[in-house]
Write a protein that holds these residues in place. Structure first.
Motif, mmCIF file in Angstrom:
data_model
loop_
_atom_site.group_PDB
_atom_site.id
_atom_site.type_symbol
_atom_site.label_atom_id
_atom_site.label_comp_id
_atom_site.label_asym_id
_atom_site.label_seq_id
_atom_site.Cartn_x
_atom_site.Cartn_y
_atom_site.Cartn_z
ATOM 1 N N VAL A 161 24.833 60.842 -35.833
ATOM 2 C CA VAL A 161 24.677 60.478 -34.417
ATOM 3 C C VAL A 161 25.273 61.589 -33.566
ATOM 4 C CG1 VAL A 161 25.271 58.827 -32.621
ATOM 5 C CG2 VAL A 161 24.779 58.014 -34.935
ATOM 6 N N ASP A 162 24.450 62.222 -32.751
ATOM 7 C CA ASP A 162 24.914 63.289 -31.866
ATOM 8 C C ASP A 162 25.224 62.695 -30.496
ATOM 9 O OD1 ASP A 162 24.539 65.585 -33.671
ATOM 10 O OD2 ASP A 162 22.411 65.070 -33.501
ATOM 11 N N VAL A 163 26.484 62.826 -30.063
ATOM 12 C CA VAL A 163 26.894 62.306 -28.757
ATOM 13 C C VAL A 163 26.987 63.470 -27.781
ATOM 14 C CG1 VAL A 163 28.650 61.040 -27.480
ATOM 15 C CG2 VAL A 163 28.140 60.407 -29.841
ATOM 16 N N HIS A 164 26.242 63.375 -26.685
ATOM 17 C CA HIS A 164 26.189 64.444 -25.687
ATOM 18 C C HIS A 164 27.018 64.008 -24.478
ATOM 19 C CE1 HIS A 164 22.777 66.128 -27.997
ATOM 20 N NE2 HIS A 164 22.452 64.856 -28.145
ATOM 21 N N LEU A 165 28.022 64.809 -24.154
ATOM 22 C CA LEU A 165 28.930 64.492 -23.058
ATOM 23 C C LEU A 165 28.661 65.413 -21.875
ATOM 24 C CD1 LEU A 165 31.435 63.119 -21.813
ATOM 25 C CD2 LEU A 165 32.832 64.836 -22.991
ATOM 26 N N PHE A 166 28.543 64.821 -20.693
ATOM 27 C CA PHE A 166 28.361 65.570 -19.452
ATOM 28 C C PHE A 166 29.467 65.116 -18.498
ATOM 29 C CE2 PHE A 166 24.367 64.807 -21.532
ATOM 30 C CZ PHE A 166 23.777 66.070 -21.609
ATOM 31 N N LYS A 167 30.253 66.059 -17.984
ATOM 32 C CA LYS A 167 31.377 65.669 -17.141
ATOM 33 C C LYS A 167 31.715 66.776 -16.163
ATOM 34 C CE LYS A 167 35.160 67.470 -20.023
ATOM 35 N NZ LYS A 167 36.488 67.181 -20.604
ATOM 36 N N VAL A 168 32.577 66.436 -15.205
ATOM 37 C CA VAL A 168 33.168 67.402 -14.293
ATOM 38 C C VAL A 168 34.668 67.190 -14.339
ATOM 39 C CG1 VAL A 168 33.332 68.230 -11.925
ATOM 40 C CG2 VAL A 168 31.147 67.364 -12.790
ATOM 41 N N GLY A 169 35.421 68.245 -14.539
ATOM 42 C CA GLY A 169 36.871 68.154 -14.602
ATOM 43 C C GLY A 169 37.394 68.343 -16.004
ATOM 44 N N GLU A 170 38.183 69.373 -16.201
ATOM 45 C CA GLU A 170 38.693 69.657 -17.547
ATOM 46 C C GLU A 170 39.668 68.595 -18.045
ATOM 47 O OE1 GLU A 170 41.231 72.300 -14.749
ATOM 48 O OE2 GLU A 170 39.309 71.244 -14.766
#
Length: 627
Positions: free
Chosen positions: A195-204
């Protein structure tokens, strides 16, 4: 042997109809009988349910269950559970505080006894509110005695406020510090399951979804967590040291030297606590009861042999005088506790529609002159958070001041719904901030391949079906999702900048998903004042020009119980009703089915990745920052 003649289809129809009518008649009669029986039991159990409070009473506070802002079950379920003798449950913070404050002024209450072993304490902000209430009782000159058999460090923060703390000789109590460790399962999901989980975010510093994409916490997450946790821990040590008249630095050193100290006490944890002046004596419960008999009034009919009232009994006494209509203007309190999701949500969770409806009720009620939003939330869905924020703005437009009182946690979406208040109050140990956005999408083509399953088909454009999790995520699709998340972050920081009257660039410096304590947030302009619910109510009343305390009333706006719930709750609270239900298997079955815990069966992230109409990904403002 004679064969039984078979009926024709018409005869069978009328026979079946007759049987159905008979069944319906019996069912209706049985239901009427059951209703009459309940009414009869209610009449038998009627009468005074609240025994009068005598002089020189000892108030015994022995809460059992989780400390919460708001019950997560309906009154009927709670009443049934109590009547059936079920253990555990929930204890409302507001009830603990108001009982302690009332006892401080009540001449009939001679002393307060704390037995906290079964209290499942929440965050540090809530505990500090209770600790302050206990300290006020002690400062009034009334004796407070705490007893425990086994106590953790959160329970001890409350016990430390007592004049005397007793521990069972075979018991234990250790201060160990604060820790926050999470399970990381990237390898299990990606390498083992495919299962490949793709994370998209702003802020380290936005680390909420790191467990799905990493094998360990990022350096940024560890840096931020340790920063706010050290602040909370140092405040805890200072609070305990002040209450116990100890040196905070020496107290911290004793924790580092714990192995040697326990060895010197021959492994006796109770003796170790006594030697460190954490407790005043080692006594069994019976010995403490004997002490209370000597100091109070003997009562052979009471548990422990001394005149006493339990927390529930004392609250019933307080509530018994609240039947008359109160004409005073109101400061309404709306509780926003739990994760933020769309639509209607049960108590203990925040719904974009249900919580907004409570705020609209406050806006439309002419008796409500000001509102306090009590927030205890890690956040959740951005759209639902925005729905609630808009209601805050509408309240202010209607001329009703709004204050926010942050509880244990008001982070990410919890901050989103708070930022437009006229004033934000937080405890110094509240966890807040986490201004950031993320989206999470799993794709499972590799997982399907492991079991010999593949996805294939056609589409009219290159993006038709692009968000199907059975297909690999195209880079261009990832670009679209990141653009949505970037826009969400701009919305978040832009709204904070407007609400807090700061440049966006200045907000971004303290945002980027970073978590702060209430004290740290105040230093950075995210919080206005340090204080609890009482201070927030006082501000709202002052801004609405309601006069001094006593000139207005405080009203919690919550989902109202149905007439049946009110009737049945009164029934099972009666002596006859409780006695009957305790021996009823039918009632136990009803209780098991009545519990409104369906929403609790779903994990937040499972709902977060569910498809949403019109958007490629559900933007989340959520923070896994409890401990």
């Amino acid at each position: 042997m004679n064969d039984t003649p078979r009926r024709g289809p018409i005869a069978r129809f009328f026979v079946g109809l007759w049987d159905a009518m008979n069944f319906t008649r019996r069912l209706v009669l049985n239901l009427l009988f059951f209703a009459v029986l309940l009414l009869f039991l209610a009449i038998l159990g009627a009468g005074p349910r609240t025994k009068p409070l005598q002089d020189r009473t000892t108030l015994v506070i022995e809460p059992e269950g989780a400390l919460v802002e708001q019950y997560s079950s309906d009154p009927l379920t709670r009443a049934l559970g109590k009547a059936l003798g079920e253990r555990g449950g929930e204890v409302q913070l507001r009830d603990l505080v108001r009982a302690l404050d009332a006892a401080r002024r009540d001449k009939r209450v001679e002393r307060v006894v704390l037995r906290l072993d079964k209290l499942q304490a929440g965050g540090m902000a809530s505990l500090r509110e209770v600790a302050d209430a206990i300290a006020r009782v002690r400062a009034s000159g009334k004796q407070v005695v705490a007893f425990s058999e086994m106590m953790d460090q959160k329970q001890y923060l409350l016990a430390a406020q007592a004049n005397e703390v007793f521990l069972d000789p075979m018991g234990g109590m250790l201060l160990e510090g604060l820790g926050r460790y999470r399970t990381f399962y990237r390898e299990g999901l990606q390498d083992k399951l495919g299962v490949d989980v793709h994370l998209f975010k702003v802020g380290e510093y936005k680390s909420a979804a790191e467990p799905y994409v990493l094998d360990a916490a990022s350096p940024e997450a560890k840096e931020a967590d340790l920063y706010w946790m050290n602040d909370v821990w140092q405040r805890y040590l200072a609070d305990v040291a002040k209450a116990r008249k100890l040196d905070a630095a020496k107290l911290a050193q004793s924790i580092d030297d714990m192995p040697a100290g326990i060895a010197a006490a021959n492994g006796d944890l109770a003796k170790f606590a006594l030697q460190g002046r954490m407790v005043d004596g080692l006594k069994t419960r019976e010995q403490v009861d004997d002490l209370l008999v000597q100091r109070g009034v003997a009562d052979e009919d009471s548990d422990g042999g001394f005149r006493q009232a339990s927390l529930d009994e004392y609250l019933a006494v307080l509530d018994s005088g609240l039947q008359a209509v109160d004409p005073r203007p109101q400061v309404a309190v709306v509780v926003a506790e739990g994760e933020i999701s769309g639509g209607e949500q049960p108590p203990g969770n925040i719904g974009g529609e249900s919580t907004s409806q409570l705020l609209r009720e406050a806006r439309d009620d002419e008796n409500v002159k000001a509102v306090v939003l009590r927030v205890d939330s890690p956040g959740g869905e951005v759209f639902a958070s925005e729905q609630i924020r808009r209601e805050i703005v509408e309240l202010k437009k209607a001329g009703k001041p709004v204050a926010v009182s942050m509880g244990d946690l008001a982070a990410s979406g919890g901050y989103w719904i708070s930022m437009d208040a006229d004033r934000i109050y937080a405890d110094a140990s509240t966890i807040t901030g986490s201004i950031g956005i993320f989206g999470l999408i799993p794709t499972i083509p590799r997982a399907l391949e492991k079991i010999g399953v593949r996805s294939d088909g056609v589409g009219t454009t290159r993006f038709a079906g692009a968000f199907d999790i059975t297909r690999p995520l195209q880079p261009e699709v990832g670009q679209v999702i990141q653009s949505v998340i970037d826009k969400g972050y701009r919305d978040f920081t832009g709204r904070v900048a407007t609400a807090r009257r700061k440049p966006v660039e200045q907000v971004d410096e303290v945002a980027r998903g970073r978590v702060w304590t209430g004290a740290q947030a105040k230093e950075r302009g995210l919080v206005d004042e340090l204080g609890g619910l009482q201070q927030a109510v006082a501000f709202a009343a002052t801004k609405a020009k309601l006069g001094k305390q006593g000139d207005y009333q405080i009203r919690y706006i919550e989902k109202a119980a149905t007439p049946f719930e009110r009737f049945f709750t009164g029934l099972v609270a009666s002596r006859m009703g409780a006695a009957t239900l305790q021996h009823s298997d039918i009632a136990r079955s009803l209780l098991a089915k009545a519990s409104p815990q369906a929403a609790a069966d779903l994990r937040f992230l499972e709902g977060a990745i569910a498809p949403t109409r019109g958007v490629p990904v559900k933007a989340l403002a959520y923070c896994f920052c409890g401990f």
